[in-house]
Motif scaffolding. Sequence first.
Motif: not given
Length: 131
Positions: A30-32, A35-37, A101-107
């Motif tokens: 999901r978008a939230y 992350g892209w780099g 990257i799969r981020v976990t700190d949403y927002g």
Amino acid sequence: QVQLVESGGGLVQAGGSLSLSCTSSGRTFRAYAMGWGWFRQPPGKDREFVAGSRNGGSTTYYADSVEGRFTISSDYDENTVHLQMHILKPDDTAVYYCATIRVTDYGGLYYYTNAHEYDYWGQGTQVTVSS
């Protein structure tokens, strides 16, 4: 598993522009949560951070060397990220890589600028800027 494919590299004269794209396939997030780099590796040098995007594209950040010249944009519905590069300089010559990257700190507002933080990488595309 996630596969990333970059496109759009090439040869350009100093002062010119290029646009890179990177499309993700396979497992998606999901978008939230994604992350892209963009990173680059100049000849004989280490890989370095260029630009990043998170929070569905609402948060973008750049290396000082490209701030004001490069723009990262993302289309999470299409699982695609772009890097528009303007006023290119010979020092911008490098192989450019996209990564996710799969981020976990949403927002959150943490900037993922270290290559080791990213989970998946594309194969790279060459950008050459002639003087």
